[in-house]
Scaffold this motif. Structure first.
Motif, mmCIF file in Angstrom:
data_model
loop_
_atom_site.group_PDB
_atom_site.id
_atom_site.type_symbol
_atom_site.label_atom_id
_atom_site.label_comp_id
_atom_site.label_asym_id
_atom_site.label_seq_id
_atom_site.Cartn_x
_atom_site.Cartn_y
_atom_site.Cartn_z
ATOM 1 N N TYR A 9 50.501 38.987 36.691
ATOM 2 C CA TYR A 9 49.115 39.501 36.902
ATOM 3 C C TYR A 9 48.668 40.230 35.659
ATOM 4 O O TYR A 9 49.337 40.798 34.783
ATOM 5 C CB TYR A 9 48.966 40.331 38.146
ATOM 6 N N ARG A 12 45.924 45.692 34.757
ATOM 7 C CA ARG A 12 45.052 46.432 35.532
ATOM 8 C C ARG A 12 45.264 46.072 36.901
ATOM 9 O O ARG A 12 45.321 46.908 38.008
ATOM 10 C CB ARG A 12 43.352 46.319 35.093
ATOM 11 N N TYR A 13 45.042 44.716 37.238
ATOM 12 C CA TYR A 13 45.064 44.165 38.596
ATOM 13 C C TYR A 13 46.407 44.577 39.223
ATOM 14 O O TYR A 13 46.757 44.854 40.370
ATOM 15 C CB TYR A 13 44.727 42.799 38.561
ATOM 16 N N ARG A 14 47.441 44.400 38.097
ATOM 17 C CA ARG A 14 48.854 44.800 38.947
ATOM 18 C C ARG A 14 48.945 46.300 39.229
ATOM 19 O O ARG A 14 49.764 46.557 40.181
ATOM 20 C CB ARG A 14 50.055 44.292 37.906
ATOM 21 N N GLU A 16 46.563 48.167 40.357
ATOM 22 C CA GLU A 16 45.702 48.587 41.522
ATOM 23 C C GLU A 16 46.328 47.719 42.936
ATOM 24 O O GLU A 16 46.341 48.267 43.920
ATOM 25 C CB GLU A 16 44.304 48.124 41.476
ATOM 26 N N TYR A 17 46.723 46.805 42.746
ATOM 27 C CA TYR A 17 47.165 46.055 43.922
ATOM 28 C C TYR A 17 48.545 45.499 43.927
ATOM 29 O O TYR A 17 49.071 44.848 44.727
ATOM 30 C CB TYR A 17 46.333 44.627 44.019
ATOM 31 N N MET A 51 44.156 34.556 38.229
ATOM 32 C CA MET A 51 43.552 35.793 37.846
ATOM 33 C C MET A 51 43.612 35.987 36.497
ATOM 34 O O MET A 51 42.553 36.580 36.047
ATOM 35 C CB MET A 51 44.427 37.012 38.612
ATOM 36 N N ARG A 52 44.666 35.770 35.706
ATOM 37 C CA ARG A 52 44.840 35.690 34.250
ATOM 38 C C ARG A 52 43.977 34.868 33.524
ATOM 39 O O ARG A 52 43.362 35.292 32.509
ATOM 40 C CB ARG A 52 46.342 35.643 33.982
ATOM 41 N N SER A 56 39.480 32.759 39.569
ATOM 42 C CA SER A 56 39.324 33.135 40.876
ATOM 43 C C SER A 56 37.873 32.913 41.537
ATOM 44 O O SER A 56 37.174 32.475 40.770
ATOM 45 C CB SER A 56 39.378 34.722 40.914
#
Length: 293
Positions: A9, A12-14, A16-17, A51-52, A56
């Motif tokens: 991921y 930043r996404y990693r 957060e989630y 996502m990368r 999406s």
């Protein structure tokens, strides 16, 4: 293993989630078998890669691939069906016994059957299972073409286009998987592309010249019909058609379309021409609405 998958991921996404994804995976993994855990990890990895790459459901690229995926599956169904039809026509015409050996041609036949069955399954029943079968068949087709491309294709063009088709289908966001209407339209397109070519192989058509353009023309017409039906300028439909056409381009290339100037120009221009027609129809529609009565 899940830790390595999460690293796919974006950072930043990693942040957060990541913990939430890990907790859901651990809860699911405790209730399923090792095969189920592998499938969950594979789904997470596929989502991370999407996502990368920015494909999406919230991005324009993701929505484009969602439009292109059913058309690409339909193109794969027609492509695999054409190979099976050609083999069957050869069996009927051959006076010798029918047998399969461990060679590249048999690998092509098996791969074509997997592509065809997977595509039909994806369009009619179970998308996930069908796409998995279709992907395995396309990978086998690519390998067989590399090993013995001149027998039924090109050792560079055929595997490249097969793998591009697999990527287009796999990149479709899961929450934008095609509905029954899109699948039905793709199935009609596949049948229209496959049937005349099969009739030609069977000797049921009065003409025998085939430069490989027919399936591509059918796909372009399907994109044009979608744009007219949705009353859109046709840009999205043209882009989706272009993303779905690699296998039909490979078929045109390996059946002689690019050996002659006119068929080659037709092959290169048919998809953008359909988009231009859609844009023109949209412009005329808008002019008709805005003109005084």
């Amino acid at each position: 293993m899940i830790g390595l998958v999460l690293r796919l991921y974006p950072r930043r996404y990693r942040r957060e989630y990541g913990e939430e994804i890990l907790a859901v995976y651990q809860q699911t993994a405790a209730e399923v078998s090792s095969v189920g855990r592998f499938r969950e990890a594979a789904d997470i990895a596929a989502h991370a890669v999407r996502m990368r790459l920015g494909v999406s459901s919230s991005t324009a690229a993701g929505r484009l691939l969602a439009r292109a995926a059913p058309l690409a599956v339909g193109a794969a169904a027609a492509y695999g069906g054409v190979h099976l039809s050609r083999w069957y026509a050869g069996v009927v015409a051959s006076p010798g016994p029918v047998y399969l050996t461990a060679d590249a041609w048999s690998a092509l036949l098996l791969a074509s059957a997997l592509v065809f069955v997977g595509a039909v399954t994806a369009l009619t029943a179970r998308w996930h299972v069908g796409v998995a079968t279709l992907t395995i068949g396309l990978a086998g087709l690519a390998v067989a073409a590399v090993v013995s491309g001149p027998a039924f294709g090109d050792p560079i063009v055929t595997p490249t286009m097969a793998l591009l088709t697999a990527l287009v289908v796999l990149a479709c966001p899961p929450d934008l998987r095609p509905g029954p209407g899109a699948c039905a339209a793709a199935g009609v397109m596949a049948a229209a592309a496959w049937l005349p070519v099969t009739a030609m192989y069977a000797g049921a058509l009065p003409v025998s010249t085939d430069y490989g353009l027919w399936p591509l023309l059918v796909l372009a017409a399907a994109g044009l019909a979608q744009s007219v039906r949705s009353m859109s300028p046709g840009r999205a439909e043209t882009a989706a058609t272009a993303a779905a056409c690699p296998l039909f381009l490979a078929y045109a290339y390996t059946t002689g379309a690019w050996d002659l100037l006119l068929p080659a120009l037709g092959t290169a221009a048919v998809v953008p021409l359909a988009g231009a027609l859609a844009a023109g129809a949209h412009a005329l529609r808008l002019r008709g609405r805005s003109s005084p009565r």
